[in-house]
Design an enzyme around this catalytic site. Sequence first.
Site, short mmCIF file in Angstrom:
data_model
loop_
_atom_site.label_atom_id
_atom_site.label_comp_id
_atom_site.label_asym_id
_atom_site.label_seq_id
_atom_site.Cartn_x
_atom_site.Cartn_y
_atom_site.Cartn_z
N ARG A 50 5.50 7.29 22.35
CA ARG A 50 5.53 8.13 21.14
C ARG A 50 6.82 7.92 20.35
O ARG A 50 6.92 8.29 19.19
CB ARG A 50 5.31 9.62 21.49
CG ARG A 50 5.23 10.51 20.27
CD ARG A 50 4.58 11.90 20.47
NE ARG A 50 4.75 12.46 21.79
CZ ARG A 50 5.87 13.01 22.24
NH1 ARG A 50 6.93 13.09 21.47
NH2 ARG A 50 5.94 13.48 23.48
N TYR A 102 -6.10 10.21 -5.68
CA TYR A 102 -6.89 10.26 -4.44
C TYR A 102 -7.10 11.73 -4.03
O TYR A 102 -6.13 12.46 -3.80
CB TYR A 102 -6.14 9.49 -3.35
CG TYR A 102 -6.96 9.24 -2.12
CD1 TYR A 102 -8.08 8.43 -2.16
CD2 TYR A 102 -6.59 9.80 -0.90
CE1 TYR A 102 -8.83 8.20 -1.02
CE2 TYR A 102 -7.33 9.56 0.24
CZ TYR A 102 -8.45 8.76 0.17
OH TYR A 102 -9.19 8.53 1.30
N ASP A 171 2.38 6.83 -4.71
CA ASP A 171 1.34 6.26 -3.85
C ASP A 171 0.99 4.90 -4.44
O ASP A 171 0.37 4.81 -5.50
CB ASP A 171 0.13 7.20 -3.82
CG ASP A 171 -0.97 6.71 -2.88
OD1 ASP A 171 -1.07 5.48 -2.66
OD2 ASP A 171 -1.74 7.55 -2.37
N LYS A 196 -6.09 -0.46 3.21
CA LYS A 196 -6.71 -1.18 2.09
C LYS A 196 -6.24 -2.64 2.12
O LYS A 196 -6.35 -3.28 3.14
CB LYS A 196 -6.39 -0.46 0.79
CG LYS A 196 -6.59 1.07 0.86
CD LYS A 196 -8.04 1.50 0.98
CE LYS A 196 -8.24 2.96 1.33
NZ LYS A 196 -7.61 3.93 0.45
C1 LIG Z 1 -7.31 5.38 0.86
C2 LIG Z 1 -6.21 6.03 0.15
C3 LIG Z 1 -5.36 6.93 0.79
C4 LIG Z 1 -5.58 7.38 2.22
O1 LIG Z 1 -5.55 6.36 3.14
P1 LIG Z 1 -6.26 6.51 4.60
O2 LIG Z 1 -5.78 5.32 5.33
O3 LIG Z 1 -7.74 6.56 4.35
O4 LIG Z 1 -5.77 7.79 5.19
C5 LIG Z 1 -4.31 7.46 0.08
N1 LIG Z 1 -4.09 7.13 -1.21
C6 LIG Z 1 -4.89 6.29 -1.88
C7 LIG Z 1 -4.61 5.96 -3.30
C8 LIG Z 1 -5.98 5.72 -1.23
O5 LIG Z 1 -6.78 4.90 -1.90
#
Ligand SMILES: *Cc1c(COP(=O)(O)O)cnc(C)c1O
Length: 371
Positions: A50, A102, A171, A196
Site C-alpha cells: 500500500r 465529465y 482535467d 483513455k
Molecule cells: C473518463 C474520464 C474521467 C474518469 O476516469 P475513470 O478512469 O473512468 O475513473 C475523468 N475525466 C474525464 C474527462 C474522463 O473522460
Amino acid sequence: MTNASNSRAASLAHLRRARLSVGDPIPLPLTMAAIFHAPGDATGFNQYGRFSNPVWDAVEEMLGHLEEAPCVGFPSGMGAISAVFFALLKSGDRILLPSDGYHTTRILADRFLGAFGVACDVRPTSSFLDGGFDGYRLVFVESPSNPALDICDIAAVAAAVRKSGGQLVVDNTTMTPFGQRPLDLGADIVVAADTKAPNGHSDVLFGHVASRNPEIITAVAEWRQNAGGIPGPFEAWLVHRGLETLELRFDRMCSSAEVIAQRLQQHPAVGGLRFPGLADDPSHNLARAQMERFGFLISFDLGSEARAEDFINGCELMHAATSFGGVHTVAERRLRRGDAVTPGFVRLSVGCEPVEELWAAMQASLDRLSA
Ligand SMILES: *Cc1c(COP(=O)(O)O)cnc(C)c1O
C-alpha cells in the site's frame, strides 16, 4: 508537435536505461508483491504494497517525464480526482466545476463533498472566465470539455485563479500531455484518466495527479497511502506498456480525426459538428493557441436517437461503447449517460484504424441513414 514534445517522446522508452545492470530485462519486470524483504527499521526501500511498488515507480516516472512534474498514480481517473478533492479541501471551502464536463466529477462533488461542508458551483466552459474566481479554494476545468468539446483559455483562467488566491486543477484527459500542457499554461494541478489514450487498449482503468508544487504531491501521495485507493501492480504494468506507444497512437488518432471531421462536415446527415481543428469551430482560435494537436474526439448530432443508434451500430469499423482514446474507434449517444445533450448527439473517438478504410465505413453507415 513541438520539438520539446518529440524529444520527450523519444526518450520515453529509455528512462530506465541508466539503472539497468548487465543481464537485466529491458522490458519492465512485473512485481506482484504485498510485502517486501524489510529487516530492521530503516526506511527508503519497498516495505508494503500500500506504500510503494516498483511498477508504480516506473509508471510515475514515465508520466512525470511527459508532464515534466512529479506524478502520483491512482486506480482510475476518478481515483485521481477524488485524491485531489479529499486531500486538499476542508470544511467551509468552495469549489468551481464546469457545468458541461465529465458528469461523475459533479456527482462526486454534489453527493460527497457537500456532506463534508464543501460547497460547489458550476459554470459553462465556453464562458468560464465570466464571474471571476473570488472565494474559490479550487477551480476545476476540463478543456476541451467532454462531451461537447468547448474550450476555455487555460492561461487566462490560471492567472485569474492565482490572483484570487485559489488553485487551478485541469482535467487533461481528452488531450494527454502530447496534446496540451496545462502545467506550462499555469495550472497548479493536472488530473487525467489514463484509462483513455495513455493506456490506449481499453483493458484497464488508471489515473494520475501531476503537480510542480511539492506540497500538493505529498498531500495526494499520503492520501493514497492512508485511504488505500491504490493501483494494482498488473494494471500499472499494462499502463506502462501502453505509454510506450502513446505518441504513435495519439499522432495517428489526431491526424485521422482531422480528416474525418472535415468529411463529416460535408455530409448532409451530420449537424452540430464540433471539432476544435475545424477553422470555423467556435473553439478553433483558442485551440490553436493552447493545444499542440486538436485531439481525436468529434461530436455531432444526427437528428434523433434512432438515427444516432443506426449510424453507430451500422458502422463496421466502430464499436458502440462508452469511454474513448483506445485503438478501436468507438462512439456513444451521450444522452444515455445523462449529459445535457440532444437525443441524436454522438461523441466519436477516432481510433487507430487506417483513415481511408475508417472513413469509407462511416460514410457507408451515414449514407444508409439518408437512404
Ligand atoms: C473518463 C474520464 C474521467 C474518469 O476516469 P475513470 O478512469 O473512468 O475513473 C475523468 N475525466 C474525464 C474527462 C474522463 O473522460
